[in-house]
Design an enzyme around this catalytic site. Structure first.
Site, short mmCIF file in Angstrom:
data_model
loop_
_atom_site.label_atom_id
_atom_site.label_comp_id
_atom_site.label_asym_id
_atom_site.label_seq_id
_atom_site.Cartn_x
_atom_site.Cartn_y
_atom_site.Cartn_z
N HIS A 112 0.90 -1.72 -0.24
CA HIS A 112 0.03 -0.21 -0.07
C HIS A 112 0.53 1.41 -0.14
O HIS A 112 0.62 2.48 -0.24
CB HIS A 112 -0.60 0.47 1.23
CG HIS A 112 -1.87 -0.92 1.00
ND1 HIS A 112 -2.17 -1.34 2.40
CD2 HIS A 112 -2.11 -2.16 0.10
CE1 HIS A 112 -3.62 -2.60 2.05
NE2 HIS A 112 -3.28 -2.76 0.90
N HIS A 385 -3.19 -10.29 4.98
CA HIS A 385 -2.82 -9.19 3.57
C HIS A 385 -2.08 -9.31 2.94
O HIS A 385 -2.21 -8.20 1.85
CB HIS A 385 -4.55 -8.28 3.06
CG HIS A 385 -5.83 -8.55 3.46
ND1 HIS A 385 -7.35 -7.76 4.38
CD2 HIS A 385 -6.51 -9.22 2.83
CE1 HIS A 385 -7.91 -8.79 3.93
NE2 HIS A 385 -7.31 -9.36 2.69
N HIS A 386 -1.05 -8.32 3.83
CA HIS A 386 0.22 -7.69 4.12
C HIS A 386 0.70 -6.58 3.50
O HIS A 386 1.07 -6.61 2.75
CB HIS A 386 0.73 -9.15 3.31
CG HIS A 386 0.48 -10.13 3.48
ND1 HIS A 386 0.93 -10.62 5.00
CD2 HIS A 386 0.29 -11.38 2.66
CE1 HIS A 386 0.77 -12.39 5.41
NE2 HIS A 386 0.49 -12.43 3.90
N CYS A 387 -0.82 -5.35 3.58
CA CYS A 387 -1.34 -4.69 3.10
C CYS A 387 -0.78 -4.34 1.67
O CYS A 387 -0.54 -3.46 0.83
CB CYS A 387 0.34 -3.65 3.54
SG CYS A 387 0.24 -3.22 5.93
N CYS A 388 -1.34 -5.82 0.86
CA CYS A 388 -1.50 -5.99 -0.46
C CYS A 388 -2.98 -6.04 -0.24
O CYS A 388 -2.63 -7.24 -1.28
CB CYS A 388 -0.51 -6.74 -0.79
SG CYS A 388 0.83 -6.43 -0.72
#
Length: 429
Positions: A112, A385-388
């Site tokens: 992100h 979500h791993h900032c994705c």
């Protein structure tokens, strides 16, 4: 590489198996000593005092910038200290003089931090093109070439996916950007701690990374900026008057030859970053000081310099070789567990990936897998979500993935313990 000797610098590893270095790495004793040394022995502000302690602080802080720039092959550029890669990317997004109709190209793989700053620019009339990868996380260079047109001002891409572990061909992307007259920003937050990254080989204009992912303190990051070359000195004169630099991409659109990068306007102005202040304007300092207004996190910068020293002593190639050996063993073991699926390049494609491995177990949520690993074996992994989020949606992974990420202090025994525990969890699922 003596892993047991390295592990002695990380006493926290006596109590757990840490496989979440993609989120943040652990910090070795020599780095902690460097941070505490500042507070205990020469605590002073930088760029302000002439007494001995202040001069020592100045020199150590300046040396840290030099070490970091050298580590990425960027002595000729400017290494600006920031809080993290997120801030580094935002400095470029907010600091360049964008014109309505300018175009930015990025990918769906991005964290992100390398997506939201560009999405926000759409409010200013900037056109954003987001290229989708295949399911292995690979970007087709032909898609990139089609996306770059005459209005493309910048290409922003991550070097190594924090979600799938896929390595992108940064050198080829740099070549394409040079030929097409576009600036190139490389997010190296996940690659730089684990493999050799050289800005000259990649031919990028901006390199962004975080110190806390490469053994350094939290609150330490870097924006490396290519040095202005002849042909853009008139821009420096405008900058010296405290005005925003203008113009477009710093390359010759006809020949593809680089003329020098656009230096972003400092995001903050104030103490420490000016040479002089007049009634009608001010003169900004050259180099990193012009971008670091106010009192910086001095100890974090010095600690980052110590982290670079630590990695240099071991050898970044040795770190990479060790991690890839562990990654191959992990991938081979995961692929043999029934009901478990690996996302991203598998064991048959080790050259396309780094030590970030995402997976899922049928019937279990990623958070459930992470909790079970922690409870059963004190194993720390990331889940979610791993900032994705856009990438996870693209892959149809509503709840994200479980992710194990490796570093220089991990061992074969830890990989075996992870595989053994996952096999037990998969049998119960």
């Amino acid at each position: 590489m003596n892993v047991q000797e390295i592990r002695s610098d990380f006493p926290i590893l006596n109590d757990l198996i840490y496989l979440d270095s993609a989120a943040t790495s652990l910090t070795p004793e020599p780095v902690l000593e460097a941070v505490l040394g500042y507070y205990r022995s020469y605590r002073a502000n930088v760029g302000r005092g002439v007494y001995r302690q202040a001069q020592i602080a100045d020199q150590r802080y300046r040396d840290a910038h030099i070490k970091v720039a050298s580590f990425v092959g960027g002595k000729d550029g400017t290494a600006v200290f920031t809080r993290n890669a997120t801030e580094s990317i935002n400095l470029v997004a907010r600091g360049l003089d964008w014109k309505r109709g300018d175009r930015i190209v990025t990918t769906l793989l991005e964290h992100h931090s390398n997506l939201l700053p560009w999405m926000r620019l759409k409010e200013m009339g900037i056109d954003l093109e987001v290229i989708a990868p295949d399911r292995m996380g690979r970007i087709d260079l032909a898609d990139l070439e089609r996306a770059i047109n005459k209005k493309t001002r910048l290409v922003a891409m991550s070097h190594l996916s924090n979600a799938l572990g896929t390595i992108q061909p940064a050198r080829e992307v740099g070549r394409i950007c040079c030929e097409r007259g576009a600036l190139f920003l490389l997010d190296a937050a996940q690659s730089l701690p684990h493999m050799a990254v050289n800005v000259k080989d990649i031919d990028c204009d901006f390199l962004c990374f975080s110190g806390h992912k490469m053994l350094g303190p939290t609150g330490s990051g870097v924006l490396w900026i290519r040095e202005l070359e002849e042909g853009k000195r008139n821009g420096e004169q405008r900058r010296a008057k405290g005005q925003r630099m203008s113009g477009h991409a710093s390359r010759n659109q006809d020949s593809g030859k680089k003329l020098g990068s656009m230096e972003p306007e400092p995001l903050l102005v104030g103490g420490g970053m000016v040479e002089d202040v007049l009634d009608n304007g001010f003169t900004i300092k050259r180099g990193y000081e012009g971008h670091e207004a106010g009192t910086p996190d001095i100890s974090a910068g010095i600690g980052l310099g110590a982290a670079v020293d630590y990695l240099a002593r071991i050898g970044i190639d040795e770190v990479h070789d060790h991690e890839m050996s562990l990654t191959r063993r992990l991938l081979k073991g995961l692929e043999g567990i029934g009901g478990l699926e690996v996302y991203g390049p598998g064991a048959d494609s080790p050259m396309e990936r780094g030590g970030v491995v995402s997976f899922g177990i049928e019937g279990l949520l990623p958070h459930e897998i992470a909790l079970m690993l922690d409870q059963a074996s004190n194993i720390c992994i990331r889940s979610g979500h791993h900032c994705c989020i856009p990438l996870m949606r693209h892959l149809g992974l509503k709840h994200g993935t479980a992710r194990a990420s490796l570093y220089l202090y991990n061992t074969d025994e830890e990989i075996e313990k992870l595989l053994e525990t996952l096999e037990q969890i998969a049998r119960m699922a």
